[in-house]
Design an enzyme around this catalytic site. Structure first.
Site, PDB file in Angstrom:
ATOM      1  N   GLU A   1       0.856  -1.207   0.000  1.00  0.00           N
ATOM      2  CA  GLU A   1       0.000   0.000   0.000  1.00  0.00           C
ATOM      3  C   GLU A   1       0.893   1.258   0.000  1.00  0.00           C
ATOM      4  O   GLU A   1       1.920   1.285   0.670  1.00  0.00           O
ATOM      5  CB  GLU A   1      -0.840  -0.028   1.282  1.00  0.00           C
ATOM      6  CG  GLU A   1      -1.640   1.239   1.566  1.00  0.00           C
ATOM      7  CD  GLU A   1      -2.258   1.255   2.979  1.00  0.00           C
ATOM      8  OE1 GLU A   1      -1.634   0.728   3.933  1.00  0.00           O
ATOM      9  OE2 GLU A   1      -3.367   1.800   3.113  1.00  0.00           O
TER      10      GLU A   1
ATOM     11  N   ASN B   1      -6.881   6.360  -1.766  1.00  0.00           N
ATOM     12  CA  ASN B   1      -5.808   5.401  -1.471  1.00  0.00           C
ATOM     13  C   ASN B   1      -6.044   4.235  -2.438  1.00  0.00           C
ATOM     14  O   ASN B   1      -6.972   3.450  -2.258  1.00  0.00           O
ATOM     15  CB  ASN B   1      -5.913   4.965  -0.001  1.00  0.00           C
ATOM     16  CG  ASN B   1      -4.776   4.062   0.427  1.00  0.00           C
ATOM     17  OD1 ASN B   1      -4.106   3.458  -0.398  1.00  0.00           O
ATOM     18  ND2 ASN B   1      -4.592   3.947   1.733  1.00  0.00           N
TER      19      ASN B   1
ATOM     20  N   LYS C   1      -9.377   2.206  -1.907  1.00  0.00           N
ATOM     21  CA  LYS C   1      -9.604   1.679  -0.549  1.00  0.00           C
ATOM     22  C   LYS C   1     -10.927   2.166   0.044  1.00  0.00           C
ATOM     23  O   LYS C   1     -11.201   3.375   0.092  1.00  0.00           O
ATOM     24  CB  LYS C   1      -8.450   2.100   0.355  1.00  0.00           C
ATOM     25  CG  LYS C   1      -8.474   1.511   1.760  1.00  0.00           C
ATOM     26  CD  LYS C   1      -7.181   1.909   2.493  1.00  0.00           C
ATOM     27  CE  LYS C   1      -7.076   1.324   3.875  1.00  0.00           C
ATOM     28  NZ  LYS C   1      -5.801   1.727   4.540  1.00  0.00           N
TER      29      LYS C   1
ATOM     30  N   GLU D   1      -5.902   8.829   7.771  1.00  0.00           N
ATOM     31  CA  GLU D   1      -6.424   8.431   6.456  1.00  0.00           C
ATOM     32  C   GLU D   1      -7.758   9.095   6.156  1.00  0.00           C
ATOM     33  O   GLU D   1      -8.058   9.433   5.014  1.00  0.00           O
ATOM     34  CB  GLU D   1      -6.552   6.907   6.369  1.00  0.00           C
ATOM     35  CG  GLU D   1      -5.203   6.221   6.230  1.00  0.00           C
ATOM     36  CD  GLU D   1      -5.324   4.794   5.762  1.00  0.00           C
ATOM     37  OE1 GLU D   1      -5.896   4.546   4.701  1.00  0.00           O
ATOM     38  OE2 GLU D   1      -4.836   3.908   6.500  1.00  0.00           O
TER      39      GLU D   1
ATOM     40  N   CYS E   1      -4.963  -2.975   2.868  1.00  0.00           N
ATOM     41  CA  CYS E   1      -4.680  -2.900   4.301  1.00  0.00           C
ATOM     42  C   CYS E   1      -5.896  -3.135   5.200  1.00  0.00           C
ATOM     43  O   CYS E   1      -6.306  -4.260   5.390  1.00  0.00           O
ATOM     44  CB  CYS E   1      -4.002  -1.573   4.633  1.00  0.00           C
ATOM     45  SG  CYS E   1      -3.239  -1.630   6.272  1.00  0.00           S
TER      46      CYS E   1
ATOM     47  N   ASN F   1       0.211  -1.072   5.491  1.00  0.00           N
ATOM     48  CA  ASN F   1       1.108  -0.339   6.393  1.00  0.00           C
ATOM     49  C   ASN F   1       0.444  -0.423   7.753  1.00  0.00           C
ATOM     50  O   ASN F   1      -0.500   0.324   8.039  1.00  0.00           O
ATOM     51  CB  ASN F   1       1.204   1.135   6.020  1.00  0.00           C
ATOM     52  CG  ASN F   1       2.014   1.420   4.779  1.00  0.00           C
ATOM     53  OD1 ASN F   1       3.196   1.729   4.833  1.00  0.00           O
ATOM     54  ND2 ASN F   1       1.357   1.329   3.618  1.00  0.00           N
TER      55      ASN F   1
HETATM   56  N1  CDV Z   1      -3.022   1.414   6.662  1.00  0.00           N
HETATM   57  C1  CDV Z   1      -3.985   0.824   7.435  1.00  0.00           C
HETATM   58  O1  CDV Z   1      -5.108   0.645   6.995  1.00  0.00           O
HETATM   59  N2  CDV Z   1      -3.614   0.465   8.675  1.00  0.00           N
HETATM   60  C2  CDV Z   1      -4.537  -0.113   9.615  1.00  0.00           C
HETATM   61  C3  CDV Z   1      -4.154   0.232  11.038  1.00  0.00           C
HETATM   62  C4  CDV Z   1      -4.477   1.615  11.379  1.00  0.00           C
HETATM   63  C5  CDV Z   1      -4.843  -0.671  12.051  1.00  0.00           C
HETATM   64  C6  CDV Z   1      -4.612  -1.625   9.477  1.00  0.00           C
HETATM   65  O2  CDV Z   1      -5.733  -2.142   9.454  1.00  0.00           O
HETATM   66  O3  CDV Z   1      -3.589  -2.290   9.442  1.00  0.00           O
END
Ligand code: CDV
Length: 308
Positions: free
Chosen positions: A46, A106, A123, A142, A168, A193
């Protein structure tokens, strides 16, 4: 057999000061390594072109546009596309997208072996908050910098199979996989991330975060009889630590490859899409077993409604 020889290409930390040309050079080095191992598909994390910038609060959100790409391929990423074409390698990676209309997403793209962008996902499940939150050990903005994705969870016929993407936090939501599962998805790719400490609960550290990560990817794979390829940006970015945990899960829910460490690196696995058939035709044969008459709440309400 329908094999995609798949490389999951983890990036180590990208500091705020590192420019895109340097990141692209690292990505090309990983692609070369993947090619040497016979891969024909490489999956990157990501927001791979920059540091994980949602940790930084900028009062004027327009200043964040420096982290966004207004075109793709961009001038900086063109060498990556060129190398992928040379290798005949398909790829997917995430970046911050600024549209001509001024929208911010994103985003993740799927690029075929000829270098053409054949799929785009934006996203949907954006974690975090909009404004600076002094109650957190670190910010996760975000919701300040992105709009929720507006493309749904599409899948694409590519590489001889049916591929889908998420990003993510999406991996923690069963709806993500099921919407793609209902379109026959055979491989879900995702980059992440993930800060290794919960900003609102310091006791939730690396081990628990990796547990939830694996749990989510394995459940999504098993319950939808699909491969899941999950790729981290890992390590210490300007004093903020991100988990590793780059892994490949088979359609039975087992982790078949997992990268050790938090530096740039690859794991490669021959993913046979025909291995998805058994689960799709038996316990998760949706057409035979799903009971949609009882699932109305899933789409009718967002939050919890308690009984009287
Ligand atoms: N980049 C993300 O979406 N990170 C989230 C954190 C904030 C929990 C994740 O679900 O990994």
């Amino acid at each position: 057999m329908r094999v995609i020889r798949t490389a999951a290409a983890q990036l180590g930390p990208i500091q705020r000061s590192e420019d895109r040309a340097s990141v692209i050079a690292r990505m090309i080095a990983l692609m070369d390594a993947a090619k040497a191992e016979g891969a024909d598909f490489i999956v990157y994390p990501e927001l791979v072109l920059t540091t994980f910038f949602p940790r930084w609060y900028l009062e004027d959100r327009r200043d964040a546009d420096a982290w966004f790409e207004a075109t793709m391929p961009s001038a900086a990423s063109a060498p990556l596309f060129a190398r992928a074409r040379t290798h005949g390698m398909a790829m997917t990676f995430g970046y911050a997208e600024l549209t001509p209309e001024g929208q911010h997403f994103n985003t993740s793209i799927l690029v075929d072996k000829s270098g053409a962008i054949v799929g785009k996902y934006r996203k949907i499940h954006l974690p975090g908050h909009v404004d600076y939150d002094p109650g957190r050990t670190h910010q996760h903005l975000e919701k300040r910098y992105f709009e929720p994705g507006d493309l749904g969870f599409p899948v694409w016929r590519a590489l001889g199979g049916i591929l889908g993407m998420c990003i993510c936090n999406d991996r923690r939501w069963p709806e993500t996989y099921r919407v793609m599962g209902l379109q026959g998805v055979e491989m879900v790719t995702l980059g992440f991330n993930t800060p290794s400490v919960n900003s609102q609960r310091g006791g939730e550290g690396l081990e628990q975060r990796l547990f939830h990560h694996r749990l989510s990817c394995q459940a999504g794979a098993y319950q939808n009889a699909t491969w899941v390829v999950a790729v981290a940006k890992a390590g210490d970015e300007d004093g903020h630590h991100l988990t590793g945990g780059t892994l490949i899960v088979d359609p039975n829910g087992f982790i078949v490859a997992e990268l050790v460490g938090e530096a740039d690196g690859i794991i490669v696995h021959s993913c046979d899409l025909d291995e998805t058939r058994f689960g799709k035709e038996t316990i998760f044969d949706f057409a035979r077993h799903r009971r949609v008459e009882h699932y109305g709440r899933i789409t009718a309400q967002t939050g919890v409604v308690l009984p009287d």
